[in-house]
Write an enzyme that holds these catalytic residues in place. Structure first.
Site, PDB file in Angstrom:
ATOM      1  N   GLY A 197       0.921  -1.057   0.066  1.00 43.40           N
ATOM      2  CA  GLY A 197      -0.132  -0.204   0.289  1.00 43.40           C
ATOM      3  C   GLY A 197       0.809   1.411   0.017  1.00 43.40           C
ATOM      4  O   GLY A 197       1.495   1.548   0.938  1.00 43.40           O
ATOM      5  N   ALA A 198       0.930   1.882  -1.223  1.00 46.19           N
ATOM      6  CA  ALA A 198       1.849   2.950  -1.259  1.00 46.19           C
ATOM      7  C   ALA A 198       1.088   4.291  -1.370  1.00 46.19           C
ATOM      8  O   ALA A 198       1.808   5.215  -2.282  1.00 46.19           O
ATOM      9  CB  ALA A 198       2.846   2.791  -2.329  1.00 46.19           C
ATOM     10  N   GLY A 199       0.029   4.318  -0.722  1.00 49.49           N
ATOM     11  CA  GLY A 199      -0.610   5.497  -0.526  1.00 49.49           C
ATOM     12  C   GLY A 199      -0.141   6.496   0.226  1.00 49.49           C
ATOM     13  O   GLY A 199       1.023   6.528   0.608  1.00 49.49           O
ATOM     14  N   GLY A 238       1.285   4.503   3.492  1.00 48.73           N
ATOM     15  CA  GLY A 238       2.479   3.688   2.982  1.00 48.73           C
ATOM     16  C   GLY A 238       3.788   4.502   2.775  1.00 48.73           C
ATOM     17  O   GLY A 238       4.708   4.331   3.030  1.00 48.73           O
ATOM     18  N   ASP A 293       1.999  -1.569  -4.577  1.00 53.69           N
ATOM     19  CA  ASP A 293       0.592  -1.186  -4.816  1.00 53.69           C
ATOM     20  C   ASP A 293       0.149  -1.657  -5.927  1.00 53.69           C
ATOM     21  O   ASP A 293       0.838  -2.188  -6.671  1.00 53.69           O
ATOM     22  CB  ASP A 293       0.720   0.540  -4.715  1.00 53.69           C
ATOM     23  CG  ASP A 293      -0.645   1.012  -4.445  1.00 53.69           C
ATOM     24  OD1 ASP A 293      -0.830   1.627  -3.134  1.00 53.69           O
ATOM     25  OD2 ASP A 293      -1.639   0.777  -5.285  1.00 53.69           O
ATOM     26  N   ARG A 302     -14.112   3.459  11.667  1.00 56.91           N
ATOM     27  CA  ARG A 302     -13.190   2.399  11.221  1.00 56.91           C
ATOM     28  C   ARG A 302     -13.662   0.990  10.917  1.00 56.91           C
ATOM     29  O   ARG A 302     -13.439   0.395   9.904  1.00 56.91           O
ATOM     30  CB  ARG A 302     -12.229   2.436  12.215  1.00 56.91           C
ATOM     31  CG  ARG A 302     -11.174   3.539  12.443  1.00 56.91           C
ATOM     32  CD  ARG A 302     -10.256   3.390  13.522  1.00 56.91           C
ATOM     33  NE  ARG A 302      -9.335   4.659  13.570  1.00 56.91           N
ATOM     34  CZ  ARG A 302      -9.677   5.587  14.532  1.00 56.91           C
ATOM     35  NH1 ARG A 302     -10.719   5.448  15.261  1.00 56.91           N
ATOM     36  NH2 ARG A 302      -9.178   6.429  14.869  1.00 56.91           N
ATOM     37  N   ASN A 339      -7.100  -0.131   8.705  1.00 55.06           N
ATOM     38  CA  ASN A 339      -8.225  -0.110   9.636  1.00 55.06           C
ATOM     39  C   ASN A 339      -9.523  -1.183   9.129  1.00 55.06           C
ATOM     40  O   ASN A 339      -9.494  -1.491   7.765  1.00 55.06           O
ATOM     41  CB  ASN A 339      -8.954   1.226   9.814  1.00 55.06           C
ATOM     42  CG  ASN A 339      -7.875   1.895  10.841  1.00 55.06           C
ATOM     43  OD1 ASN A 339      -7.852   1.410  12.015  1.00 55.06           O
ATOM     44  ND2 ASN A 339      -7.493   3.188  10.791  1.00 55.06           N
ATOM     45  N   ARG A 351      -1.195  11.592  19.996  1.00 58.02           N
ATOM     46  CA  ARG A 351      -2.422  12.760  20.056  1.00 58.02           C
ATOM     47  C   ARG A 351      -2.538  13.335  21.407  1.00 58.02           C
ATOM     48  O   ARG A 351      -2.666  14.508  21.423  1.00 58.02           O
ATOM     49  CB  ARG A 351      -3.465  11.967  19.365  1.00 58.02           C
ATOM     50  CG  ARG A 351      -3.477  11.527  17.816  1.00 58.02           C
ATOM     51  CD  ARG A 351      -4.717  11.055  17.242  1.00 58.02           C
ATOM     52  NE  ARG A 351      -4.623  10.928  15.818  1.00 58.02           N
ATOM     53  CZ  ARG A 351      -4.901  10.190  14.903  1.00 58.02           C
ATOM     54  NH1 ARG A 351      -5.668   9.159  15.379  1.00 58.02           N
ATOM     55  NH2 ARG A 351      -4.820  10.077  13.599  1.00 58.02           N
ATOM     56  N   HIS A 387      -8.407   0.400  18.858  1.00 57.91           N
ATOM     57  CA  HIS A 387      -8.240   1.881  18.057  1.00 57.91           C
ATOM     58  C   HIS A 387      -9.699   2.167  17.608  1.00 57.91           C
ATOM     59  O   HIS A 387      -9.913   1.802  16.300  1.00 57.91           O
ATOM     60  CB  HIS A 387      -7.237   1.263  17.094  1.00 57.91           C
ATOM     61  CG  HIS A 387      -6.740   2.722  16.325  1.00 57.91           C
ATOM     62  ND1 HIS A 387      -6.496   3.794  16.717  1.00 57.91           N
ATOM     63  CD2 HIS A 387      -6.884   2.711  14.805  1.00 57.91           C
ATOM     64  CE1 HIS A 387      -5.960   4.656  16.024  1.00 57.91           C
ATOM     65  NE2 HIS A 387      -6.274   4.165  14.705  1.00 57.91           N
TER      66      HIS A 387
HETATM   67  N1  APR Z   1      -2.654  -4.411  -3.033  1.00 59.60           N
HETATM   68  C1  APR Z   1      -1.734  -3.393  -2.653  1.00 59.60           C
HETATM   69  N2  APR Z   1      -2.298  -2.123  -2.524  1.00 59.60           N
HETATM   70  C2  APR Z   1      -3.483  -1.977  -2.494  1.00 59.60           C
HETATM   71  C3  APR Z   1      -4.633  -3.135  -2.574  1.00 59.60           C
HETATM   72  C4  APR Z   1      -3.970  -4.291  -2.796  1.00 59.60           C
HETATM   73  N3  APR Z   1      -4.682  -5.450  -3.032  1.00 59.60           N
HETATM   74  N4  APR Z   1      -5.784  -2.266  -2.609  1.00 59.60           N
HETATM   75  C5  APR Z   1      -5.552  -1.095  -2.473  1.00 59.60           C
HETATM   76  N5  APR Z   1      -4.175  -0.870  -2.408  1.00 59.60           N
HETATM   77  C6  APR Z   1      -3.572   0.444  -2.270  1.00 59.60           C
HETATM   78  C7  APR Z   1      -4.419   1.637  -2.866  1.00 59.60           C
HETATM   79  O1  APR Z   1      -4.022   1.548  -4.332  1.00 59.60           O
HETATM   80  C8  APR Z   1      -3.721   2.952  -2.462  1.00 59.60           C
HETATM   81  O2  APR Z   1      -2.475   3.312  -3.061  1.00 59.60           O
HETATM   82  O3  APR Z   1      -3.661   0.776  -0.979  1.00 59.60           O
HETATM   83  C9  APR Z   1      -3.476   2.362  -0.813  1.00 59.60           C
HETATM   84  C10 APR Z   1      -4.038   3.065   0.249  1.00 59.60           C
HETATM   85  O4  APR Z   1      -3.683   4.350   0.266  1.00 59.60           O
HETATM   86  P1  APR Z   1      -4.630   5.377   0.723  1.00 59.60           P
HETATM   87  O5  APR Z   1      -5.873   5.452  -0.253  1.00 59.60           O
HETATM   88  O6  APR Z   1      -3.794   6.682   0.376  1.00 59.60           O
HETATM   89  O7  APR Z   1      -5.240   5.441   2.037  1.00 59.60           O
HETATM   90  P2  APR Z   1      -4.166   5.672   3.297  1.00 59.60           P
HETATM   91  O8  APR Z   1      -4.381   7.038   3.867  1.00 59.60           O
HETATM   92  O9  APR Z   1      -2.823   5.540   3.289  1.00 59.60           O
HETATM   93  O10 APR Z   1      -4.922   4.550   4.337  1.00 59.60           O
HETATM   94  C11 APR Z   1      -4.603   3.164   4.309  1.00 59.60           C
HETATM   95  O11 APR Z   1      -4.218   2.794   6.468  1.00 59.60           O
HETATM   96  O12 APR Z   1      -4.462   4.257   8.444  1.00 59.60           O
HETATM   97  C12 APR Z   1      -5.195   3.317   7.742  1.00 59.60           C
HETATM   98  O13 APR Z   1      -7.566   3.701   7.746  1.00 59.60           O
HETATM   99  C13 APR Z   1      -6.483   3.650   6.608  1.00 59.60           C
HETATM  100  O14 APR Z   1      -7.286   1.606   6.292  1.00 59.60           O
HETATM  101  C14 APR Z   1      -6.596   2.869   5.745  1.00 59.60           C
HETATM  102  C15 APR Z   1      -5.119   2.465   5.235  1.00 59.60           C
END
Ligand code: APR
Length: 311
Positions: free
Chosen positions: A8-10, A13, A32, A87, A119, A150, A174
């Site tokens: 997950g490189a969002g 990540g 990702d 969550r 979450n 926090r 959490h």
């Molecule tokens: N494999 C790999 N990556 C995935 C997959 C998968 N099957 N499905 C989704 N993703 C990636 C998405 O493409 C996205 O880049 O997970 C990433 C999530 O990033 P964001 O949407 O930016 O979310 P983020 O704020 O990072 O939160 C991710 O962490 O803190 C928790 O509640 C939050 O559950 C959430 C998670």
């Protein structure tokens, strides 16, 4: 060099990779499903390394093979909250993503320690442990450091004392039922209750419980990521440096605090093997009641998960 892979490189990540690179702890891999995105972010980050003077190799991939031989796997893949969501509302979407991430990464890194951020946190950590069939030492959920930070930040704002002097302990699940332990929290050893009026302390506790939601409502398109990922980097450092650091984390309960077969936020000693020890506090009646309420809420989400997936 150690290796940490982040699934997950969002927002969470990529920001975890940023904090980790600053610590020069390990080479980093971002995975990702979005094509090109983890590669692009990692190339950008790699090009920052000469500027900050850190010898860290950062790579990105869409395939789990790139995670081969990782010491730590961080799971942040999945959907974040939007305004109005709890969550727990993320459960079914994220269970599928996290379950697959756990199974696939384990094939390439059979000795890895897992840190879960997706979450609903406690239940996603539970799913990871069960799906990957790992011993409890090797699966942790990131939540307690964040929730405690926090509260520490709010106390610092109120008192003007350095954040380094402020020790707060938030345990439990959490979620909104988390357990801020005001009696154990202190400023340089002096109980919080001696620094703050009951009203002020109550307001800080309430703001801490809703700390994530406050940010979701402001951002509108996602949830917090700077502090959650910083907490994750602190956990990875404690593990790789074998620090025996005691911090609140979600860990698998096997009788501690009277809880069994569930993840819950408790003080954990972190070292090279992952969970080295769970520290047990003595609670008064009020604290115990809050703790029980939070445990019941996490159990409920665990039960909902069991109806969705076979573990
Ligand atoms: N494999 C790999 N990556 C995935 C997959 C998968 N099957 N499905 C989704 N993703 C990636 C998405 O493409 C996205 O880049 O997970 C990433 C999530 O990033 P964001 O949407 O930016 O979310 P983020 O704020 O990072 O939160 C991710 O962490 O803190 C928790 O509640 C939050 O559950 C959430 C998670």
């Amino acid at each position: 060099m150690n290796k940490i892979s982040i699934v997950g490189a969002g927002m969470t990540g990529a920001t975890a990779a940023h904090w980790l690179a600053e610590r020069e702890l390990a080479d980093l891999v971002l995975v990702d499903i979005v094509e090109g995105m983890p590669q692009g972010k990692s190339l950008d980050m790699l090009q920052a390394m000469p500027i900050i003077g850190k010898d860290v190799r950062v790579t990105g991939a869409n395939e789990y093979a790139a995670t081969e031989g990782s010491d730590i796997i961080i799971i942040t893949a999945g959907l974040p909250r939007k305004p109005g969501m709890s969550r727990d509302d993320l459960l079914s979407a994220n269970a599928e993503i996290v379950g697959r991430a756990a199974e696939e990464t384990l094939k390439h890194s059979p000795d890895a320690i897992y840190i879960v951020l997706t979450n609903p946190l406690d239940t996603m950590a539970y799913l990871t442990l069960k799906k990957a069939g790992l011993p409890r030492q090797r699966v942790l959920g990131q939540a307690g450091i964040l929730d405690s930070a926090r509260m520490r930040a709010f106390v610092a704002l109120e008192t003007g004392v350095s954040v380094e002097n402020i020790n707060c302990y938030v345990l439990g699940g959490h979620g909104d039922e988390m357990v801020p332990l005001t009696r154990h929290s202190n400023i340089a050893g002096i109980p919080l209750k001696e620094y703050l009026t009951a009203d002020k302390l109550e307001a800080i506790v309430a703001r801490t419980r809703k700390g994530g939601g406050e940010i979701v409502n402001l951002l509108k398109t996602g949830s917090a990521y700077y502090a959650p990922s910083a907490a994750c980097a602190q956990m990875a450092e404690a593990i790789l440096k074998n620090k025996h650091l005691i911090v609140p984390c979600a860990a698998y309960m096997q009788g501690e605090y009277g809880l069994d077969d569930m993840f819950f936020g408790v003080p954990v000693m972190l070292g090279r093997d992952g969970v080295e020890r769970i520290v047990e506090y003595k609670f008064d009646d009020d604290e115990q009641a809050m703790f029980d309420k939070s445990a019941a809420s996490v159990k409920e989400t665990h039960e909902a998960l069991k109806k969705l997936v076979t573990l």
